[in-house]
Structure formats: structure tokens, C-alpha cells
Design an enzyme around this catalytic site. Structure first.
Site, short mmCIF file in Angstrom:
data_model
loop_
_atom_site.label_atom_id
_atom_site.label_comp_id
_atom_site.label_asym_id
_atom_site.label_seq_id
_atom_site.Cartn_x
_atom_site.Cartn_y
_atom_site.Cartn_z
N HIS A 55 0.82 -1.21 0.00
CA HIS A 55 0.00 0.00 0.00
C HIS A 55 0.86 1.26 0.00
O HIS A 55 0.52 2.25 -0.65
CB HIS A 55 -0.92 0.00 1.22
N HIS A 104 -10.00 2.88 0.13
CA HIS A 104 -10.09 2.39 1.51
C HIS A 104 -10.92 1.12 1.48
O HIS A 104 -11.90 0.96 2.21
CB HIS A 104 -10.72 3.46 2.41
#
Length: 749
Positions: A55, A104
Site C-alpha cells: 500500500h 479504503h
């Protein structure tokens, strides 16, 4: 327990460390030891593990993302490009606009409300950190099958989180998408976009320069929520037997964020910061290492000065915590007092936790003991780079050979009518007002267009009426059939949506949502989509300003469809000239712009009527998209077009239905020569739009289209209270409205 200091680490090289549990590979751990010349301390291991996660480091995608720079088109508008918290573009009159879209996804599946809420909070702080006032948000969403029980768990929580956080911040939610598909069943996509406005001279960057300048942490206290957070969650797949990861999901406080926004903007107005960074993924590990890495020296941090919500947190946990509503600023010593005064005025906790040094290391201390001594670039910018193997999947040929054109078509006019009703009532084509009504779309009073319009639009200068428009799009079904073309179709649709509202497209941000990069087939999809997007942006002249990569979006062995979401931002000189989608004036003429072909691969019709996915997606012609955009923009500016709607999912009949229902007026349509009624209504050929032209402007409009070489055919008129296709059927608006609006409340209410 003995504190694991740098000195202790050097003296105990053989201590066993939980590198594997923290998500590191064996060779990555070995490289950390090589960089440091010793084993890492526990705090250093924590920092490297979160910053080298998929990420944060983009280790599997870097080699492909570099195309966005290598193929970047020349742009006079681009002020800040890839590499900062968000890109910035010049929109004229001294104004700059910053925008970005991020994901998200995994946190929102685990804890839908907080996952979605903190997704909004995080993207808003990215925009704030550039020096801008946030002015609007958008949310492209993907969920599993609409009638699946878990969708009823996830979707309402996500929507409530987005609305709850954004509404409390006073930010209008002006657009986005909601798509249902079983491929997202165990892995919904919750992407969040924010737009901010500033003057050119107000741009701020994330760097720590000037030895002796102070490092100030301000905002909420640091807690145990979000430890590892998205940096861990977004770097592995889900499986049904995995442990609960609730503690990894951050908890948001929008009221604290609102104070933080106003406090930060006042600090900017008084020119009190030299560099600034928000705390999002990887928390303090990210903020300190990135600020130091982008600066001119080193940094010393006293970690025990951090204000905590939980006094039992270890140094490692403080460094990894992703608690929300926090920022880190670099401030000259003589400005610290005023900085702290402003924070106190806004009831925002602020603490000097360190200073910029003349050295080259990031040094972190805990009660006087050194626990971190690292070269900051190795943490923030020199992580692993993987050249993952990729290959075209063995099933791709068979998928493309399963042509949607062979599917049975309606044999009678009544069957055609019933398929139209089925299409407009299907979850993906049905009205999303049950969802969007939970968002405040008009707070602040500058929203010009919002859902369900083609693009969201906000005014940024009340005297001149200067404004910006933003649209997000991405069709995972198209990308599954052909990732290269699918990414370009997403770009083209967003580009077209912005132009349909009358705005000139300037730049893009993207959120690239894919499965596991360890699967060569997924990596091929990613490589192809990235190549397609880079090539497409070069041809359209819209540079990529930044964005996000979200990998490991799969449950077990089942990956989501490749889903590149593309956000296009455009500028409009006068928002009073914007073009809405509503057909509202009886007697106006309807024109179909562009060419219609028999293109049904990945179409809404093939999905809704036949539950089919196969064949090739619509052809992409980016030169035609540019021409169409120029016509739509000129027609809007010069008063030749009163309404416009792009043609995409569901084809012409979906667009006409939406525009008729939006304006409360019916339409009489005639099938053009050379087309059959079915293709006319359901084809999803790209590069098309339907426009409403006042009769007084028809000749001027058709002359413009003819002179520019854009196909434009008159297909009907705005009239009555039904949608009628001559010689085929007529459906009352009341029947269409019931079909279109009842689906989502029926599934979710």
C-alpha cells in the site's frame, strides 16, 4: 522488558524478530539488515514493515506506473505532478485546484462505517496538506450482488460512513458511482476523491528543510486504533478463515477534522510552515520519513512527546498507529509560538516533537534512548521494486471469443419494451437516490451540478463564476474483457462526462483496483490497464497528477474484475453556462452524436438480460472523443445545447430515460436509417452523447457538427409524458419512474 535501542540491536545480532508476521519477505528483511549494517530495532522493523508494504511502497506497481511520467503529455496547466500528496492544476484567474482519488477498500469491508468515514477523512487531509481548502468530495463505490445478504451489511454502513463524515465536515458530495457485481462480494471497493482550491502562491509541499526548524505534530491524540491499518490490510488477500482485524481499522472524528482544517488554513494564511504532511497510511512512520527524505537534511524526533490516548502504547505501536485527524508540520523556530497559539485557539493539540538536523539520518528517541537511526530515503522512497512475472491468462481468448452479439435478441416490440423496463430497473442502472440522498450535495452553496448529473461541478469564484467539474468512471466488465481498452474506456467516459457538462478536461487522477500481484494473470491485467491509461492520457493531453494503487483485492483465489477508476477534472469559465442532463423544454430536438455500432460485449444489456460476460468491449477512438468534447463544450458555451447526457452503460435508452425523468418530460424517438431498434437502444458504442437542441439553434448546431466532421443525427423531440420509440412501444414516465426508483430501496431499505 528491555528497550530495544540502536545500541542494543548492534550488540545482539542474533535476536529473533517477527519480520514475517509484519508482512516482510525474507529477502526484504535481509536487505534492511544490509542497509543498517546490523539487525533493526523493533521500532525500525515496524517502520520498514509498514513503509515497505504494498500500500505504501507500490513495490509491485512502480515499474508500470513510471509510464505516467515517461508518456506524460505537455500541459501548461500542471503545477504539481506525481509524487506529492496530490496533484495541482492551474484553472486560471490565479486559482489552482488540487484533487486526488484513493482507496479504503479492505478497511471498509471489515468495518464499513469507520472504514468509509476514515477514507473520506484521509483524502481530505491529503488535499489540505497541499495548502488548499477542501471544497467537495466524491465516492466511486463497488459492492457485491445487490441481493446478497452481505451487501446489506456492507453498503448501508459504507454510505452512512461517507455521509456522516463528509456531512459533518460541511463538504458537498457531488458525484461518484455505485456498481454491483458478484466479483466484489468479499471485497468491496470504496474509493474516495476530494477537490481543493487555493491561489498559486498558497501551494505547500511535503519536505523538511532548514536545520533547526521544528517538527510539530498537531491534531488528535495518537491511539491504538489503526495500528498497521491500511498498510497491512491492503497488502494481503482476505480469506474466510482469517482472524478478525477490527483493531486495524481507524476510528474517525469529523468534528476534530473540521477544527484541524480551519486551524491549518489559518496557519497557512500566516505563512507559518516550511513543509507539511498529513498522517494517513503508516502514520508517524510515513510522515517523518517522507518529510526527511524529501528535505535537505536529517531529523531528530522525541517520540515520548507524542500526546497519547492510550498510555500503554509501545514505541513501535506509536510509529505504526494510523489514528486519524493528525498532521505534521515543519516550522521555523521564531514562528513556533504563533503556530501553537493558533492551535490553542482552535482547540487543537500541538507538540514540538523534534527538529530538522544537518545530518542525513532520521533519528528517533524514546525517553532519551535512541530507538531509530535510519537513512530516511531507504524507508520512504527506496523500498523494494518487484518485476512481478505477468502473462496473458489462458482463459482470455475463450472469454473474448464468447461474443455477446450472438445472444438472443428481442423478437417482438413487446419483448423489446420489457427488456427496456428490466434494464432501467436493474441495480446498476436504477436510481441511486436512496444512497445519494444521504449525502449533503449542496452545503457551502457553490454546488452547480451533483448526482445524478454526468459530472459534479462547483463554483470556485463567486464574482467571475469560474468553476471546475469532476467525473469518475470505471467499468470492470470492459476491463475484464480487455484491460488495455477497458482502462481507456474509463478515461474516455470520464473525459466525456466532464465535457458533457460544458467543462474543458484538464487532468486526471486514478485509483487502480486489482487482485493479487502474485498472480501473473492479475499482473498482466494491471500492466495492460496501466499501459492503456498512459497511452490514452498522452493522446487526450490529460496528464496523470497522482492517484493510488490498490492490490490484493480478492477473497481466496477469486480476484475482482480489474477496475481502474479514472477521475477527470475540467475547468469552466462560467458555471452559469453549464449543461445539465435534464430534458426540460418541450419541443426541443434530440440529436445523437457519434457513431452507433453493434457493440454489446460487457454491456448492461448482456448482463441484465442474459447474465453474460464475453466478447470484446466497445472500440476506443480517442480522437473522436476529443472532437465530441470540443463540440459539447462549444455548444454549451454558445447556447446551442440546453441538455446533454453521455452514452455509456445501458446505451441510448438508459441515457434518454435518465434525462426524461430528471426533467419531467417525455421523448418521442425515431430509429435512424441504417440501424435496427435494438442496436439503436442498447448499443454501448463509445464516443457518443445525446443532446437537446433548441429549434432556433438547430441549423447553427448541425453546421458546426458538419464542419468538424462529427456524425449528428436527429432522433426525436422532447414531448409528452412518455418515452416512445416510433413503431415499437411507448412507456409512460410514471411507469419508468417506478421501475427506475423502486429497486434500491426495495433491496436495501
Amino acid at each position: 522488558m528491555t528497550l530495544d535501542t540502536v545500541k542494543h540491536a548492534a550488540e545482539t545480532p542474533d535476536v529473533s524478530q517477527p519480520w514475517k508476521e509484519l508482512g516482510l519477505k525474507e529477502d526484504e528483511y535481509a536487505r534492511i539488515r544490509e542497509i543498517l549494517g546490523r539487525r533493526p530495532t523493533g521500532a525500525e522493523l515496524a517502520m520498514y514493515s509498514v513503509m515497505w508494504s504494498e500500500h505504501c511502497s507500490y513495490k509491485s506497481s512502480k515499474v508500470h506506473l513510471k509510464q505516467f511520467g515517461e508518456k506524460a503529455p505537455e500541459s501548461d496547466a500542471l503545477l504539481v505532478g506525481i509524487g506529492e500528496n496530490a496533484g495541482v492544476v492551474d484553472v486560471g484567474q490565479g486559482y489552482a485546484v488540487t484533487f486526488k482519488v484513493e482507496s479504503h477498500n479492505h478497511p471498509s469491508y471489515i468495518e464499513p462505517y469507520q472504514g468509509a468515514a476514515t477514507g473520506v477523512g484521509g483524502i481530505v487531509r491529503d488535499i489540505l496538506a497541499m495548502g488548499a481548502r477542501p471544497v467537495a468530495v466524491m465516492d466511486p463505490l463497488r459492492f457485491g450482488a445487490a441481493d446478497h445478504p452481505d451487501t446489506k451489511r456492507v453498503l448501508p454502513g459504507v454510505v452512512a460512513g461517507i455521509g456522516g463524515y463528509g456531512n459533518c465536515l460541511g463538504l458537498p458530495n457531488i458525484g461518484g458511482e455505485v456498481v454491483f457485481d458478484s466479483c466484489y462480494q468479499g471485497n468491496p471497493l470504496v474509493n474516495a476523491l476530494c477537490v481543493g482550491v487555493m491561489k498559486h502562491e498558497d501551494i505547500h509541499l511535503a519536505k523538511a528543510s532548514g536545520a533547526g526548524n521544528k517538527v510539530i505534530l498537531y491534531g488528535a491524540r495518537t491511539g491504538g486504533d489503526g495500528i498497521g491499518g491500511v498498510s497491512v490490510l491492503a497488502s494481503e488477500t482476505f480469506d474466510s478463515t482469517g482472524p478478525s482485524r477490527r483493531p486495524a481499522v481507524q476510528v474517525g472524528d469529523p468534528f476534530q477534522e473540521k477544527l484541524l482544517i480551519e486551524c491549518t488554513l489559518e496557519i497557512f494564511r500566516e505563512n507559518l510552515v516550511d513543509g507539511i504532511q498529513d498522517l494517513g497510511g503508516a502514520g508517524l512512520s510515513c510522515a517523518t520519513s517522507e518529510l526527511a527524505s524529501a528535505g535537505s537534511g536529517g531529523m531528530r524526533v522525541e517520540l515520548d512527546r507524542v500526546h497519547l490516548r492510550d498510555a500503554t502504547l509501545s514505541p513501535e505501536e506509536i510509529l505504526m498507529s494510523e489514528s486519524q485527524e493528525r498532521m505534521c508540520a515543519i516550522v521555523e523556530p521564531d514562528k513556533v509560538e504563533r503556530f501553537l497559539e493558533i492551535c490553542e485557539k482552535w482547540d487543537v493539540i500541538a507538540t514540538v516533537i523534534g527538529e530538522v538536523t544537518e545530518g542525513s539520518q532520521l533519528e528517533i528517541f524514546w525517553h532519551g534512548e535512541q530507538i531509530v537511526d535510519v537513512p530516511p530515503r531507504t524507508v520512504a522512497h527506496e523500498g523494494p521494486v518487484y518485476h512481478r512475472p505477468y502473462e496473458r491468462p489462458s482463459w482470455q481468448d475463450a472469454l473474448q471469443a464468447d461474443d455477446a452479439n450472438k445472444l438472443p435478441r428481442p423478437a417482438t416490440s413487446d419483448e423489446l419494451k420489457q427488456q427496456v423496463l428490466k434494464l432501467v430497473a436493474s441495480p446498476n442502472q436504477a436510481s441511486k437516490s436512496w444512497i445519494t440522498d444521504q449525502y449533503d450535495r449542496f452545503v457551502q452553496g457553490n454546488t452547480i451540478l451533483a448526482q445524478p448529473e454526468d459530472s459534479g461541478m462547483v463554483r470556485i469564484d463567486e464574482e467571475s463564476n469560474l468553476g471546475v467539474a469532476v467525473a469518475t468512471d470505471g467499468n470492470g466488465r470492459y476491463a475484464k474483457l480487455d484491460p488495455y481498452a477497458g482502462a481507456q474506456l474509463a478515461l474516455a467516459e470520464s473525459y466525456r462526462n466532464v465535457a458533457a457538462s460544458g467543462a474543458k478536461p484538464l487532468a486526471i487522477s486514478n485509483c487502480l483496483n486489482f487482485g493479487s500481484p502474485e498472480d501473473p494473470a492479475v499482473m498482466w491485467q494491471f500492466a495492460e490497464a496501466t499501459r492503456g491509461l498512459a497511452d490514452g492520457c498522452l493522446e487526450l493531453g490529460t496528464p496523470v497528477t497522482g492517484g493510488n494503487v490498490s492490490l490484493y483485492n480478492q477473497t481466496g483465489e477469486t480476484a475482482i474484475h480489474p477496475t481502474p477508476v479514472v477521475a477527470v477534472l475540467g475547468v469552466i469559465d462560467d458555471v452559469t453556462r453549464r449543461t445539465p442532463m435534464a430534458f426540460s423544454e418541450e419541443g426541443q430536438l434530440l440529436y445523437l452524436l457519434g457513431e452507433t455500432r453493434e457493440e454489446f460485449g460487457g454491456s448492461a444489456w448482456s448482463q441484465v438480460v442474459h447474465d453474460h460476460l464475453g466478447g470484446l468491449p466497445p472500440q476506443v477512438d480517442l480522437e473522436r472523443e476529443k472532437l465530441l468534447a470540443e463540440i459539447l463544450i462549444a455548444g454549451s458555451r454558445d447556447g446551442m445545447i440546453d441538455a446533454a447526457h453521455d452514452l455509456s452503460d445501458g446505451g441510448l435508452i438508459q441515457a434518454v430515460t435518465e434525462s426524461c425523468l430528471r426533467g419531467g418530460r417525455g421523448a418521442r424517438l425515431v430509429v435512424p436509417d441504417g440501424l435496427d431498434a435494438f442496436t439503436f437502444l442498447f448499443s454501448e458504442s463509445a464516443g457518443r452523447a445525446v443532446v437537446a437542441v433548441p429549434r432556433s439553434e438547430e441549423l447553427r448546431f448541425t453546421d458546426m457538427c458538419g464542419a468538424r466532421g462529427l456524425p449528428a443525427v436527429r432522433i426525436g423531440v422532447i414531448d409528452g409524458d412518455a418515452v416512445e420509440v416510433q413503431g415499437e412501444f411507448s412507456i409512460a414516465l410514471s411507469e419508468l419512474r417506478e421501475a427506475h426508483e423502486a429497486t434500491i430501496p426495495g433491496l436495501l431499505a
